[in-house]
Write an enzyme that holds these catalytic residues in place. Sequence first.
Site, short mmCIF file in Angstrom:
data_model
loop_
_atom_site.label_atom_id
_atom_site.label_comp_id
_atom_site.label_asym_id
_atom_site.label_seq_id
_atom_site.Cartn_x
_atom_site.Cartn_y
_atom_site.Cartn_z
N HIS A 463 0.85 -1.24 0.02
CA HIS A 463 0.09 0.16 0.16
C HIS A 463 1.03 1.35 -0.01
O HIS A 463 2.01 1.19 0.45
CB HIS A 463 -0.99 0.03 0.88
CG HIS A 463 -1.82 1.16 1.14
ND1 HIS A 463 -2.41 1.52 0.27
CD2 HIS A 463 -2.26 2.17 2.24
CE1 HIS A 463 -3.26 2.56 0.35
NE2 HIS A 463 -3.03 2.90 1.64
N TYR A 648 -3.67 -6.94 -5.57
CA TYR A 648 -2.82 -6.33 -4.60
C TYR A 648 -3.61 -6.01 -3.29
O TYR A 648 -2.87 -5.98 -2.20
CB TYR A 648 -1.88 -5.25 -5.21
CG TYR A 648 -2.44 -3.99 -5.15
CD1 TYR A 648 -2.11 -3.27 -4.14
CD2 TYR A 648 -3.33 -3.58 -6.04
CE1 TYR A 648 -2.62 -1.94 -4.19
CE2 TYR A 648 -3.82 -2.24 -6.00
CZ TYR A 648 -3.52 -1.40 -4.91
OH TYR A 648 -4.04 -0.03 -4.75
#
Length: 844
Positions: A463, A648
């Site tokens: 992130h 992801y």
Amino acid sequence: MERPPWAAIMCRYCHYSCQLFWTRKGEGMTDGPRSDVGRWGGNPWQPPTTPSPEPEPEPEPDRGSRRGGRSFWARCCACCSCRNGTDGDGGPEPYGGRGSHSGSRRPDSRGSGSRRPGSRTGDVNAAGDGTIREGMLVVTGVDLLSARSDQNRREHHTDEFEYDELIIRRGQPFHVVLHFSRPYESSDHVALELLIGNNPEVGKGTHVIIPVGKGGSGGWKAQVTKASGQNLNLRVHTSPNAIIGKFQFTIRTRCEAGEFQLPFDPSNEIYILFNPWCPEDIVYVDHEDWRQEYVLNESGRIYYGTEAQIGERTWNYGQFDHGVLDACLYILDRRGMPYGGRGDPVSVSRVISAMVNSLDDNGVLIGNWSGDYSRGTNPSAWVGSVEILLSYLRTGYSVPYGQCWVFAGVTTTVLRCLGLATRTVTNFNSAHDTDTSLTMDIYFDENMKPLEHLNHDSVWNFHVWNDCWMKRPDLPSGFDGWQVVDATPQETSSGIFCCGPCSVESIKNGLVYMKYDTPFIFAEVNSDKVYWQRQDDGSFKIVYVEEKAIGTLIITKAIGSNMRDDVTHVYKHPEGSEAERKAVETAATHGSKPNVYSSRDSAEDVAMQVEAQDAVMGQDLAVSVVLTNRGGSPRTVKLHLYLSVTFYTGVTGPVFKESKKEVVLAPGASDRVSMPVAYKEYRPHLVDQGSMLLNVSGHVKESGQVLAKQHTFRLRTPDLSLTLLGAAVVGQECEVQIVFRNPLPVTLTNVVFRLEGSGLQRPKILNVGDIGGNETVTLHQKFVPVRPGPRQLIASLDSPQLSQVHGVIQVDVAPAPGGGGVFADAGGDSHSGETIPMASRGGA
């Protein structure tokens, strides 16, 4: 679609929703008007006008004529026609959007339709009947020394901005030369005035009066440095707490013969920014190399992938490109942020974190994690922030699409542009805590099969967010320095999709009660992954706690190089240390499950490690699990391996391959269990980023120990090869060659290249059609550099079959023979594409 009669008589305080609704209806869109009115509910907004991010074919209309006309809403709405400019500090007036009467010219960001105190539309402004009397001190001209090569721009580190207006940083003096109709005398009174907003007020800092030769208030003052003939040289000091934004500038003079005010002139407008070079500014940074990197660097590296397989891409921040500064100020306007609050970097950064995403407020970017980007741009295809920000400024509509690194890249651009030292940070194995437990909870049934309907928490492979540097006068001492700002819309904060600023020091020590949003960010970097197993009576019991699974690596671009800088130690104490455990357990006591650590069992003598080879997209791969018996007795392990593709963000697809095996381990022995995976097996299941998730669970027969592990790995994609063909000189055309080889045995369809580089190439889109399986293609592109020095030219490739393909080359641009730069579009168009034939094609 034609607007109904009632749409033409609405008060202009509320016409925007109606206008947007009917404009969208006319474009075939089905969604209705947005009900949200922003963080400051009643504050209207309108987009800025000058300077336009791209050259306009028609000349700028006279500012006075724009003031004199009555708008459509003023003509048709009774309350609007009676309105007398009593707006407060809430921001600019409303703007009707794409379908309004304004056409393509956008209203001025300071509310140019409203009258300023003392403003007049004539050539001069004198007292009484407006005539110029003999002996009056008339200002005949102003030189703000605003050229890039002038003293002001160089001393304020704003000489890279592609603007002709004066751009300064607060808390630092600048120089100005006034030209009068007669010599300046000691008995003359001269005052400089700066105004911003619809209704400037001295008490709110939106109307600044600076008497020459006298001490002003709040750090503002103007001193005479030289008086020669009819010229007066001044040194003007600005307040370190000044509002940031675009100010109108005027001068008042008074003498025995009368008073005079210089009319407002767009060429005399002044931008004021935060100043990390000023010790009195709360954004001050006490390291020159930090300021060079985190304020002035126009490109950077953004990291993605997994901790074991880190990918990196170059991002063009482009904070000095023409139009970007206006786009940044427009973001504040669009949110309706009061001008009086724009001197506070805490408030400004929080507004930016809300406005870079489109939720709640029709902000800059629309987030999309679905994998379907047919109505916009694949987030992986962007190479920088400039195209995104200029599109938002030009149209007023949110830009599709973004994901975390795009939100973070745009946020870096905006905050650096406004003067905040900012860096882009990547956190690997980043947790998304949905229930404020401050732990990542994974639930299994009695047979250790995941209970997906209970598994709401997720762990993102990576992130990306931002750190910005500032003091925190709103917090106790000890929390200055880096502050996290996250513009990716994950969870709401006080009902709004924003996050931060949050002190990194509070995150490190688990002080989750510090504002803003510390609990959520702490969980992202330092929570534990807790595995719960359902018991026969329906209750759940903790069977395994993975303490080193979250926030395993936190990195950013290093100062002065393209190396990685590991900043994990800034966010957390050493993993497993007493201080780190204390921080985690302290934070957990403030979560929704304060006693989570009281029911742990710990009989663990079998260790497990997962390995995945460095795999390339289009090739076969293999994954392995290594088991080690650290005890003194034999152990029998029943092992289960499940392989699936994953976004992801931790969202997984169905399992497409699995393996079960029983392993017998002698005391001190190890064994490896491998699972090969062919390209034809994973190809039909691939999603964005080419990532896969291996879920491993096991049970030790003799001890009852439970083994659990989630391992993510990615498939590498090829790079674009960029080669500069010849020297690069400001104002002279040069050429770059781009070479790409398709690694897949299938055809890539609808291939699009993007090319961008600050000072080199405005954002450009190249449509190249299809590229055959294992085919090599070569493109040639010409561009004209506009600024000298080391520059980065960045390219990307995107197609439905393959994305996340990038390339970059450094271009050292020599100054033009005559010196200076050439402010132009640099040969690119940020909102149109062109079809490019391939220069050559080759086989595998």
